[in-house]
Design an enzyme around this catalytic site. Structure first.
Site, mmCIF file in Angstrom:
data_model
loop_
_atom_site.group_PDB
_atom_site.id
_atom_site.type_symbol
_atom_site.label_atom_id
_atom_site.label_comp_id
_atom_site.label_asym_id
_atom_site.label_seq_id
_atom_site.Cartn_x
_atom_site.Cartn_y
_atom_site.Cartn_z
ATOM 1 N N THR A 118 0.816 -1.216 0.000
ATOM 2 C CA THR A 118 0.000 0.000 0.000
ATOM 3 C C THR A 118 0.851 1.268 0.000
ATOM 4 O O THR A 118 1.980 1.277 0.519
ATOM 5 C CB THR A 118 -0.907 0.007 1.259
ATOM 6 O OG1 THR A 118 -1.470 1.308 1.434
ATOM 7 C CG2 THR A 118 -0.137 -0.318 2.520
ATOM 8 N N TYR A 142 -1.237 0.211 10.098
ATOM 9 C CA TYR A 142 -1.569 -0.527 8.873
ATOM 10 C C TYR A 142 -0.387 -0.457 7.895
ATOM 11 O O TYR A 142 0.107 -1.479 7.413
ATOM 12 C CB TYR A 142 -2.838 0.055 8.241
ATOM 13 C CG TYR A 142 -3.085 -0.450 6.852
ATOM 14 C CD1 TYR A 142 -3.306 -1.806 6.625
ATOM 15 C CD2 TYR A 142 -3.071 0.414 5.762
ATOM 16 C CE1 TYR A 142 -3.520 -2.278 5.348
ATOM 17 C CE2 TYR A 142 -3.288 -0.048 4.488
ATOM 18 C CZ TYR A 142 -3.515 -1.405 4.283
ATOM 19 O OH TYR A 142 -3.711 -1.875 3.008
HETATM 20 N N1 UFG Z 1 -12.892 10.334 3.914
HETATM 21 C C1 UFG Z 1 -13.809 11.260 4.360
HETATM 22 N N2 UFG Z 1 -14.969 10.786 4.900
HETATM 23 C C2 UFG Z 1 -15.248 9.470 5.013
HETATM 24 C C3 UFG Z 1 -14.298 8.531 4.554
HETATM 25 C C4 UFG Z 1 -13.133 9.016 3.996
HETATM 26 O O1 UFG Z 1 -13.601 12.463 4.285
HETATM 27 O O2 UFG Z 1 -16.306 9.121 5.546
HETATM 28 C C5 UFG Z 1 -11.638 10.833 3.335
HETATM 29 C C6 UFG Z 1 -10.425 10.323 4.100
HETATM 30 O O3 UFG Z 1 -10.100 11.172 5.161
HETATM 31 C C7 UFG Z 1 -9.384 10.308 2.995
HETATM 32 C C8 UFG Z 1 -10.185 10.004 1.731
HETATM 33 O O4 UFG Z 1 -11.528 10.312 2.041
HETATM 34 O O5 UFG Z 1 -8.819 11.561 2.861
HETATM 35 C C9 UFG Z 1 -10.099 8.558 1.326
HETATM 36 O O6 UFG Z 1 -10.381 7.774 2.451
HETATM 37 P P1 UFG Z 1 -10.628 6.202 2.366
HETATM 38 O O7 UFG Z 1 -10.967 5.734 3.732
HETATM 39 O O8 UFG Z 1 -11.563 5.888 1.257
HETATM 40 O O9 UFG Z 1 -9.216 5.670 1.923
HETATM 41 P P2 UFG Z 1 -7.824 5.848 2.668
HETATM 42 O O10 UFG Z 1 -7.077 6.867 1.872
HETATM 43 O O11 UFG Z 1 -7.896 6.060 4.106
HETATM 44 O O12 UFG Z 1 -7.302 4.383 2.597
HETATM 45 C C10 UFG Z 1 -6.978 3.792 1.423
HETATM 46 C C11 UFG Z 1 -7.040 2.282 1.563
HETATM 47 C C12 UFG Z 1 -5.980 1.819 2.505
HETATM 48 C C13 UFG Z 1 -4.680 2.408 2.133
HETATM 49 C C14 UFG Z 1 -4.806 3.885 2.163
HETATM 50 C C15 UFG Z 1 -3.536 4.639 1.948
HETATM 51 O O13 UFG Z 1 -8.296 1.883 2.035
HETATM 52 O O14 UFG Z 1 -5.920 0.430 2.436
HETATM 53 O O15 UFG Z 1 -5.708 4.237 1.144
HETATM 54 O O16 UFG Z 1 -3.660 5.818 2.718
HETATM 55 F F1 UFG Z 1 -3.725 2.055 2.976
#
Ligand code: UFG
Length: 328
Positions: A118, A142
């Site tokens: 990741t 993670y």
């Molecule tokens: N976000 C919101 N509201 C929500 C959910 C997400 O504003 O309800 C934002 C998060 O803060 C982030 C973006 O949307 O800025 C994307 O969030 P996700 O949870 O969809 O994805 P992540 O970036 O946290 O996580 C993904 C993968 C992980 C990986 C990660 C790398 O799910 O497995 O990218 O940061 F590790």
């Protein structure tokens, strides 16, 4: 003779799409899944072996039965926020179960290993565009657990001749355009499915996690890649291993970053509906910007992403969202 590939986490979001791509490419995907987070209905494209990765006897029996030419290892806990609250869960579950799997593969003489890593292994790099040589400084458990598994693979490569292709994913989105499988997590934490829930009223609103990041509109920027493009890269990685090209690391992203607000705006355009929004606090463990600047997978594997534009990803996710979900 059928070419079997052991797919851990084959009942999950990315694993189930990988099974379909493997089946379509002439392989037999053998799903190995404990159903802690996976779905039985998502196992559609090959045989199922239910089991826990920590159960070494079970793993040995599965390797002996199917004699896989390779392992694709998707099974993992993958929630950044949860990993901040409960790091022990991530270190135990992700790292120890991967060690058990790698040792079982080596003992069975299965020397080809494709691993889902990741971009969370990079941590917060102050907006630097990331590639395979960018130093990794994870800021959540993670990402730390995934980086540890990368190191483990390199060590077993040196000691046991294990060949590994490591893919560092950016934000995986979208769904099978035929909607046979799709994204469905319980609980859901990812931006796009939560936003679609808010659009169709399954949730009251989407909370935007932080509006004070050092980005143009104050919200986090992510690089979204279509799940079908992502799994196509895995099939190419498998072929690379079969051709004896050795171990390597590839970033899988689209090369373009979108802020949370841009994703919301595009979703409203694609679905022609409003997203009800609540402005919330930052989510611990979130980096401000994670964008891939790498074209190595395109250059070396011949990867050609076809659906990784925001409109197609949201449209495919929306199609699945309206019709598909799993119950068991
Ligand atoms: N976000 C919101 N509201 C929500 C959910 C997400 O504003 O309800 C934002 C998060 O803060 C982030 C973006 O949307 O800025 C994307 O969030 P996700 O949870 O969809 O994805 P992540 O970036 O946290 O996580 C993904 C993968 C992980 C990986 C990660 C790398 O799910 O497995 O990218 O940061 F590790």
């Amino acid at each position: 003779m059928s070419k079997n590939v052991l797919v851990t986490g084959g009942a999950g979001y990315i694993g189930s799409h990988a099974c379909k791509a493997l089946r379509d490419a002439g392989y037999t995907p053998v799903t190995y899944d404990s159903f802690v987070t996976g779905w039985r209905e998502a196992v559609k494209f090959g045989p199922l072996e239910e089991g826990d990765l920590m159960d070494r006897d079970r793993l040995d029996a599965v390797f002996a039965r199917w004699e896989p030419i390779a392992v694709m290892h998707f099974a993992a806990l993958s929630l950044v926020g949860e990993s901040m609250r409960n790091p022990g869960l991530y270190w135990r579950h992700n790292v120890l179960s991967s060690l058990s799997l790698i040792e079982a593969a080596c003992a069975a003489g299965c020397q080809n290993f494709v691993f889902s890593s990741t971009c969370a292994t990079y941590g917060d790099q102050d907006g630097v565009v990331l590639n395979e040589t960018t130093p990794q400084h994870p800021i959540n458990a993670y990402g730390g657990s995934k980086r540890a598994i990368e190191d483990m693979l390199r060590d077993f490569g040196a000691s046991h001749g294990l060949n590994s292709v490591i893919f560092r994913y950016f934000n995986v989105a979208g769904a099978d355009p035929e909607a046979e499988v799709g994204e469905f997590h319980q609980p859901e934490t990812h931006l796009i499915p939560l936003m679609l829930d808010a659009i169709d009223g399954r949730r009251p609103a989407l909370t935007v996690f932080g509006s004070d990041y050092p980005t143009a509109d104050g919200t986090c920027i992510r690089d979204y890649v279509h799940v079908c493009d992502l799994v196509d890269a895995h099939v190419l990685g498998l072929k690379w291993l079969e051709a004896g090209k050795g171990s390597d690391v590839f970033c899988l992203g689209s090369g373009k970053g979108f802020s949370v607000r841009e994703v919301i705006a595009q979703s409203q355009a694609v679905t022609n509906r409003e997203v009800p929004i609540i402005e919330g606090d930052r989510r611990p463990g979130d980096a401000a910007v994670l964008v891939s600047g790498s074209t190595k997978a395109e250059r070396d594997l011949g990867w050609t992403p076809k659906r990784s534009n925001l409109t197609t990803m949201i449209a495919d996710a929306w199609r699945w969202h309206q019709n598909g979900h799993y119950d068991s």
